[in-house]
Design a protein around this motif. Structure first.
Motif, PDB file in Angstrom:
ATOM      1  N   ARG A 168       0.844  -1.204   0.000  1.00  0.00           N
ATOM      2  CA  ARG A 168       0.000   0.000   0.000  1.00  0.00           C
ATOM      3  C   ARG A 168       0.880   1.256   0.000  1.00  0.00           C
ATOM      4  O   ARG A 168       0.554   2.246  -0.657  1.00  0.00           O
ATOM      5  N   SER A 172       0.686   3.858  -3.036  1.00  0.00           N
ATOM      6  CA  SER A 172       0.313   5.251  -2.750  1.00  0.00           C
ATOM      7  C   SER A 172       1.359   6.214  -3.283  1.00  0.00           C
ATOM      8  O   SER A 172       1.032   7.273  -3.839  1.00  0.00           O
ATOM      9  N   ILE A 175       1.091   6.280  -7.148  1.00  0.00           N
ATOM     10  CA  ILE A 175      -0.150   6.954  -7.558  1.00  0.00           C
ATOM     11  C   ILE A 175      -0.023   8.458  -7.364  1.00  0.00           C
ATOM     12  O   ILE A 175      -0.480   9.257  -8.200  1.00  0.00           O
ATOM     13  N   SER A 176       0.618   8.861  -6.259  1.00  0.00           N
ATOM     14  CA  SER A 176       0.797  10.299  -6.012  1.00  0.00           C
ATOM     15  C   SER A 176       1.676  10.942  -7.070  1.00  0.00           C
ATOM     16  O   SER A 176       1.604  12.159  -7.295  1.00  0.00           O
ATOM     17  N   ARG A 180      -0.489   5.214 -13.253  1.00  0.00           N
ATOM     18  CA  ARG A 180      -1.777   4.536 -13.267  1.00  0.00           C
ATOM     19  C   ARG A 180      -1.675   3.073 -13.695  1.00  0.00           C
ATOM     20  O   ARG A 180      -2.552   2.280 -13.406  1.00  0.00           O
ATOM     21  N   GLY A 204      -4.704  -2.028  -3.156  1.00  0.00           N
ATOM     22  CA  GLY A 204      -4.351  -0.681  -3.575  1.00  0.00           C
ATOM     23  C   GLY A 204      -4.852  -0.375  -4.972  1.00  0.00           C
ATOM     24  O   GLY A 204      -5.332   0.729  -5.247  1.00  0.00           O
ATOM     25  N   GLU A 207      -8.870  -0.132  -4.619  1.00  0.00           N
ATOM     26  CA  GLU A 207      -9.398   0.950  -3.799  1.00  0.00           C
ATOM     27  C   GLU A 207      -8.828   2.314  -4.159  1.00  0.00           C
ATOM     28  O   GLU A 207      -9.537   3.329  -4.097  1.00  0.00           O
ATOM     29  N   ASP A 208      -7.560   2.364  -4.526  1.00  0.00           N
ATOM     30  CA  ASP A 208      -6.922   3.662  -4.761  1.00  0.00           C
ATOM     31  C   ASP A 208      -6.907   4.070  -6.232  1.00  0.00           C
ATOM     32  O   ASP A 208      -6.878   5.253  -6.547  1.00  0.00           O
ATOM     33  N   LEU A 209      -6.891   3.059  -7.123  1.00  0.00           N
ATOM     34  CA  LEU A 209      -6.870   3.367  -8.555  1.00  0.00           C
ATOM     35  C   LEU A 209      -8.200   3.108  -9.236  1.00  0.00           C
ATOM     36  O   LEU A 209      -8.430   3.587 -10.347  1.00  0.00           O
TER      37      LEU A 209
END
Length: 352
Positions: A168, A172, A175-176, A180, A204, A207-209
């Motif tokens: 994660r 993160s 992604i920051s 992608r 990750g 949920e995050d992408l």
């Protein structure tokens, strides 16, 4: 002798008179100060006077799968030092291809009457292995602790990093930076740490992408925990349009960087790479590697404490002690480019 005293005093940060009192076994020196002087002796390569030599409280075995990956010597050093401070003599036993197996090394250590054994990344991490071997070891009255891996049927203390949290952190970070299409390069799927990394990576991605799990699974590549394995896995992921690769070891990450360069891609300008372990000297690679730091000192010391409590007859809970990893940002990750190899960002070259 004066020069030697001065050297030892400077190294230990004490006076020459204090060094003299320690070397001559005189009272009036704090235990911590005495340890600092003895450590200075060792670091400067001086032999300890016979009167200062510790009597061994017993042998403790340490079994590692290899020493080529620098994370294992790092664990061995931390654990060996912690054991020595407690009066034990560490015995390092390392598997080699075509050489002794974990079971053979265990048998050898038991024959030599070790007080206990610490296993690092052993068969306890392999879900296809028979864990009854550990119950037989317990039946022989040999305490043990298991590092990096978990088998719920084995009654022993386990020490592990949080592999899910590690992924994660890596996700993160990437992604920051605008990435992608992120790939994951790791070892064989049968190993517990690998399975946990996959779980963290998929969570990750979903949920995050917002990536569908099936699509994210297509960006996972299994290989070997070696430089060549990382190169092979990363080559496959780059062919699938990945612009960032998370690797399950620093050695694999170095292979991933090689794979990118062989395709004419700059790291981190066009491809970002994250390793895992923060092995010694990894900060001095080209580029310096962004990686997930495995908390080796804390894990190694915890393993020794748990083993000594087992040896002393006051065992710690037979459960898993999980340590949080840390993201160390260096030079192998950067903001995602808007165009990679002529492909709009985030799209697979085939349009997937």
């Amino acid at each position: 002798m004066t020069a030697r005293l001065a050297d030892i005093a400077a190294q230990a940060g004490v006076s020459e008179a204090t060094v003299s009192r320690v070397l001559n076994g005189r009272p009036g020196v704090a235990a911590a100060t005495r340890e600092s002087v003895l450590a200075a002796l060792d670091l400067l390569g001086y032999e300890r006077p016979a009167r200062l030599a510790k009597r061994s409280a017993g042998l403790v075995g340490l079994i590692t799968p290899e020493l080529e990956n620098p994370i294992f010597p790092a664990f061995a050093q931390v654990i060996g030092q912690a054991l020595t401070r407690q009066g034990y003599t560490p015995v390092l036993a390392t598997q080699t291809p075509g050489g002794s197996t974990e079971d053979e090394l265990t048998g050898m250590l038991v024959e030599r009457g070790v007080a206990g054994i610490i296993f690092i990344s052993g068969l306890h991490a392999d879900t296809s292995a028979d864990v009854e071997r550990y119950e037989r070891l317990r039946g022989n009255g040999v305490p043990f602790v298991l590092v990096n891996g978990f088998a719920p049927r084995v009654r022993a203390p386990f020490v592990s990093p949080d592999d899910r949290a590690a992924m994660r952190l890596a996700m993160s970070h990437l992604i920051s930076l605008g990435h992608r299409r992120i790939g994951l390069a790791l070892g064989p799927a049968r190993f517990v740490p690998v399975q946990r990394k996959i779980e963290g990576f998929l969570r990750g991605a979903v949920e995050d992408l917002g990536t569908p799990e099936d699509e994210a699974r297509g960006l996972i590549e299994h290989s070997l925990f070696t430089l060549e394995g990382g190169q092979a896995a990363a080559t496959a992921l780059l062919e699938r349009g990945c612009t960032a690769v998370i690797c399950a070891s620093d050695m694999m990450a170095l292979g991933a960087i090689r794979a990118a360069r062989q395709r004419g891609l700059a790291v981190p300008g066009e491809v970002s790479v994250i390793g895992y372990d923060d092995s010694p000297l990894i900060a001095f690679t080209d580029p310096p590697l962004t990686t997930i730091r495995q908390p080796v000192p804390a894990m190694g010391q915890a393993a020794v404490r748990a083993l000594l409590e087992e040896i002393g007859g006051t065992p710690t809970p037979h459960s898993e002690f999980v340590f949080l990893p840390e993201l160390v940002v260096r030079g192998s990750t950067a903001t995602a480019a808007s165009v990679v190899r002529g492909t709009p960002w985030g799209q697979h070259p085939t349009g997937g």
